[in-house]
Design an enzyme around this catalytic site. Structure first.
Site, PDB file in Angstrom:
ATOM      1  N   CYS A 181      66.826  58.489  38.024  1.00 18.03           N
ATOM      2  CA  CYS A 181      65.495  58.286  37.446  1.00 18.03           C
ATOM      3  C   CYS A 181      65.384  59.009  36.097  1.00 18.03           C
ATOM      4  CB  CYS A 181      64.436  58.759  38.440  1.00 18.03           C
ATOM      5  SG  CYS A 181      62.748  58.224  38.083  1.00 18.03           S
ATOM      6  N   HIS A 202      66.154  55.839  34.416  1.00 20.88           N
ATOM      7  CA  HIS A 202      64.982  54.975  34.531  1.00 20.88           C
ATOM      8  C   HIS A 202      64.760  54.258  33.198  1.00 20.88           C
ATOM      9  CE1 HIS A 202      60.811  53.679  35.063  1.00 20.88           C
ATOM     10  NE2 HIS A 202      60.998  53.849  36.359  1.00 20.88           N
TER      11      HIS A 202
END
Length: 466
Positions: A181, A202
């Site tokens: 992420c 991400h």
């Protein structure tokens, strides 16, 4: 009707043998394993899962609570040691799935808080309790360090000098490390641990990475470093780490036991369709107990809260803190008695064999479920918690999704090769690996497909355009 409970017991995932040997499972007597579960347990799953009864996971739960003990002197057990740090704003799905999958694969996982206290509130409000503080980990040699993402969690990890020192020394020794992420760009990049490494993260943080080494893929492995994109890719991330750390065969066993081999399954099927749209913000209750599946709790709460649903997690135990099936400690928002003072548009039961049994002992919860049905409101369950709905008569003549076919006398109809089944105001799901689909199906029913797709994009989870 009793056969459904026995069948559902077999859907409960289990630990890899090396993990169980370390956690003193041999002390359990055969009496620990109830007769009505043992036969169904032996009929399904991977070779490792067929050898391990849920009672083993129950016995492990208390021991996993503090993961700072040194491994057994038994040289036949080469237990891999893993550090998963968390901080205020850590993404709960990523942290919980990582810990669950790695522990199930046989790793000795320590969850360490970078804050001054063990209790940490994650990015969507789930309260987690770490095993230890990060300063106690400075002299420990880990085989893997895996950083969950989330904001501001990734910043909190970045700003922790103790974690930076531990991770930098670890990387210098060419040991495995990973991040998901926001963590690759927000945490590892400032630490200089992405040099000459292909990396993904991400989509919202891709512009921070070197455009010559940034890779738009769910998983990128570059030497000792593994990176991934978001909550919706965490299973892939965790299984990749298991494959590198312990072995690909173990990774495949764990994947199967988590019900992730569902490529031939439809995402969802709706029967007896009715509208779920509400005039006010939805109120959802998630009852929890000792032994409930942490992945299901974290995923359902996270996805629904991202869609602006008011989610209340209520403990049916005497304490707000519960220890979930794979040792993750979660603090509920309130106790069930207090939660019962409100009315909910939807009640969702997470699975976990021990957890389902504990939930079934709550008179308050059973009363709430009966009132939910008589009031024409929505309710649902994942995996083994379907047994509680059945005992309450809430599955009569209903179509359901479950991880194993229902045998014997039952008025429920199991819909095969479908991850999520919606029958009127009942929603059910097969198990752990289908929980994101389950939660997004709820969002779609409450708000429509567009909202569900928006949430799916935010967690980097593949979702149909229509």
């Amino acid at each position: 009707m009793e056969c459904l409970s026995s069948t559902l017991a077999s859907t409960t995932c289990c630990f890899h043998p090396s993990y169980l040997r370390f956690h003193s499972i041999p002390m359990m007597s055969s009496a620990t394993i109830s007769a009505n579960h043992s036969s169904s347990f032996l009929t399904r799953g991977t070779p490792a899962c067929r050898r391990i009864q849920h009672a083993a996971a129950t016995a492990v739960a208390a021991d996993v609570g503090v993961c700072t003990a040194e491994p057994s002197s038994d040289t036949s057990v080469n237990l891999k040691k893993v550090l998963v740090p968390i901080g205020y704003g850590t993404e709960e799905m990523e942290a919980v799935i990582l810990v669950h999958v790695l522990r199930q694969a046989g790793a000795h996982v320590t969850v360490a808080s970078v804050e001054s206290q063990l209790e940490v509130e994650a990015s969507s409000g789930l309260k987690l309790v770490a095993d230890t503080l990060i300063n106690s980990c400075t002299d420990v040699k880990y085989d893997l360090i895996a950083l969950p993402g989330g904001m501001p969690g990734s910043v909190r990890l970045r700003d922790c000098e103790a974690l930076r020192t531990i991770t930098s020394k670890h990387a210098e020794k060419k040991r495995l490390y990973g991040a998901i992420c926001a963590a690759p760009a927000v945490t590892l990049l400032p630490w200089g641990l992405l040099k000459r490494k292909q990396t993904t993260c991400h989509p919202a943080f891709m512009d921070k990475l070197s455009r010559f080494r940034a890779v738009k893929s769910n998983i990128t492995v570059s030497g000792e470093l593994t990176t991934s994109r978001g909550p919706g890719t965490t299973f892939e991330f965790a299984l990749s780490l298991v494959g590198q750390l312990i072995g690909e065969s173990v990774a495949q066993e764990v994947k199967s036991s988590l019900l992730l081999n569902t490529e031939d399954c439809l995402r969802k099927e709706e029967i007896n369709g009715v509208e779920w749209l509400l005039d006010q913000p939805p109120q959802v209750l998630i009852p929890v107990a000792e032994g409930c599946e942490e992945i299901e709790i974290a995923t359902i709460a996270d996805v629904l809260r991202r869609a602006n649903v008011n989610v209340v997690i209520a403990s049916v135990e005497k304490s707000q803190q519960i220890v979930a099936s794979h040792g993750t400690k979660i603090i509920a928002d309130k106790l069930i008695d207090l939660a019962a003072e409100s009315t909910y548009d939807l009640i969702i039961l997470p699975g976990g064999l021990k957890g389902s049994k504990q939930l079934s002992k709550s008179k308050v919860l059973k009363k709430l479920l009966k009132e939910q049905e008589s009031g024409g409101r929505m309710y649902g369950a994942v995996s083994s918690s379907l047994a509680l709905l059945q005992k309450q008569g809430l599955l009569k003549d209903k179509a359901i999704a479950t991880g194993s076919p229902v045998s014997g006398k039952s008025t429920s109809k199991v819909v095969e090769k479908v991850k999520v089944v919606i029958d009127g105001k009942l929603i059910t799901s097969k198990g752990l690996g289908t929980t994101v689909d389950f939660a997004l199906a709820i969002v779609s029913k409450l708000f429509g497909h567009t909202r569900a797709r928006s949430v799916a994009e935010g967690i980097v989870f593949e979702f149909p355009k229509r």
